[in-house]
Design an enzyme around this catalytic site. Structure first.
Site, short mmCIF file in Angstrom:
data_model
loop_
_atom_site.label_atom_id
_atom_site.label_comp_id
_atom_site.label_asym_id
_atom_site.label_seq_id
_atom_site.Cartn_x
_atom_site.Cartn_y
_atom_site.Cartn_z
N CYS A 158 -27.90 19.31 16.63
CA CYS A 158 -27.79 20.71 16.24
C CYS A 158 -29.17 21.30 15.92
O CYS A 158 -29.96 21.51 16.83
CB CYS A 158 -26.79 20.85 15.10
SG CYS A 158 -26.13 22.50 14.96
N HIS B 153 -21.87 17.60 16.29
CA HIS B 153 -22.32 16.69 15.23
C HIS B 153 -21.62 15.33 15.27
O HIS B 153 -20.62 15.11 14.56
CB HIS B 153 -22.06 17.34 13.88
CG HIS B 153 -23.02 18.43 13.54
ND1 HIS B 153 -24.09 18.24 12.71
CD2 HIS B 153 -23.08 19.71 13.94
CE1 HIS B 153 -24.76 19.38 12.58
NE2 HIS B 153 -24.16 20.28 13.31
N GLU C 153 -22.48 12.63 13.88
CA GLU C 153 -22.59 11.95 12.57
C GLU C 153 -21.44 12.34 11.66
O GLU C 153 -21.19 11.68 10.63
CB GLU C 153 -23.93 12.27 11.92
CG GLU C 153 -24.06 13.60 11.22
CD GLU C 153 -24.23 14.80 12.17
OE1 GLU C 153 -24.07 14.64 13.39
OE2 GLU C 153 -24.51 15.89 11.65
N1 LIG Z 1 -25.33 22.76 11.77
C1 LIG Z 1 -26.58 23.07 12.16
O1 LIG Z 1 -27.44 22.23 12.29
C2 LIG Z 1 -26.89 24.54 12.33
C3 LIG Z 1 -28.13 24.76 13.19
C4 LIG Z 1 -28.63 26.15 13.11
N2 LIG Z 1 -28.95 26.48 11.70
C5 LIG Z 1 -27.56 27.08 13.69
O2 LIG Z 1 -26.83 27.70 12.92
O3 LIG Z 1 -27.41 27.14 14.90
#
Ligand SMILES: NC(=O)CC[C@H](N)C(=O)O
Length: 225
Positions: free
Chosen positions: A85, A194, A196
């Site tokens: 992300c 994600h 993780e």
């Molecule tokens: N969950 C995250 O890592 C968010 C990544 C970034 N801040 C976004 O909103 O796209």
């Protein structure tokens, strides 16, 4: 095997990424944005969150952090690096992965469990998956739209460097439904969802993400055999 997990000011998912590494029988080593070296780790995870508050662009400041100099150098020498992300955004800003992540198409933050298809199971982070397997992991981002110029998209598709693709409705307008890509050598992988947060069914939608961390350990063990 030692897997470094970087914390920047604003990082959110470093603790979860370290937990996932430990679930895969690796030693998780905390790395700090100001570190001048990688403390002898074998691989690095650049985790999710809101580094430097997402100011300018997501990842645009974190890519200049001192630790990223070592990450870029190590990646260019073949170290496996996973960007999750915000980490994916940072790796694109740092030039380790092609393309960019822009505001979600509907300008809303998307937070949902997301089906993905594994398109490439030959990278350092996907060896445990069958090609074509579908996995369920959380997606939570505001700038998750993967974009690149047509020649780059053609290159990624032609070289099999699209690693994950969204299944079903495209959640954020990503070109070609791309959820994750890899470097030419398959050692650096970035994805918006994600894994993780999908390492056991008790705390996530599935344990489908755990394979990414086991894959890295497998690749590191194989590299030292
Ligand atoms: N969950 C995250 O890592 C968010 C990544 C970034 N801040 C976004 O909103 O796209």
């Amino acid at each position: 095997m030692k897997i470094g997990v970087i914390t920047f000011p604003g990082t959110l998912d470093d603790v979860d990424a370290a937990r996932a590494a430990r679930y895969a029988d690796a030693e998780a080593v905390s790395l700090w944005h100001a570190d001048e070296d990688l403390h002898g780790v074998d691989a690095v995870i650049v985790p999710g969150g809101f580094s430097y508050g997402d100011y300018l662009r997501c990842g645009a400041i974190a890519r200049f952090a001192p630790v990223m100099t070592s990450v870029v150098e190590a990646a260019r020498k073949g170290m496996p690096v996973l960007g999750i992300c915000n980490g994916f955004q940072i790796l694109c800003e740092a030039g380790l992965l092609p393309g960019a992540l822009v505001r979600n198409a509907k300008l809303h933050f998307v937070c949902r469990d997301q089906w993905l298809r594994v398109e490439n199971n030959t990278t350092s982070w996907t060896g445990r998956y069958e090609k074509g397997a579908e996995i369920l992991v959380p997606l939570k981002s505001g700038e998750g739209g993967y974009v690149a110029d047509q020649s780059t998209l053609d290159e990624l598709e032609g070289e099999g460097r699209v690693v994950f693709r969204y299944v079903g409705e495209n959640p954020n307008g990503s070109r070609n439904d791309i959820a994750g890509v890899c470097s030419a050598n398959g050692r650096v992988v970035g994805l918006m969802p994600h894994p993780e947060h999908a390492i056991d069914a008790l705390t996530g939608p599935s344990d489908d993400g755990l394979g990414m961390f086991y894959s890295a350990v497998d690749a590191l063990v194989a590299a030292t055999a």
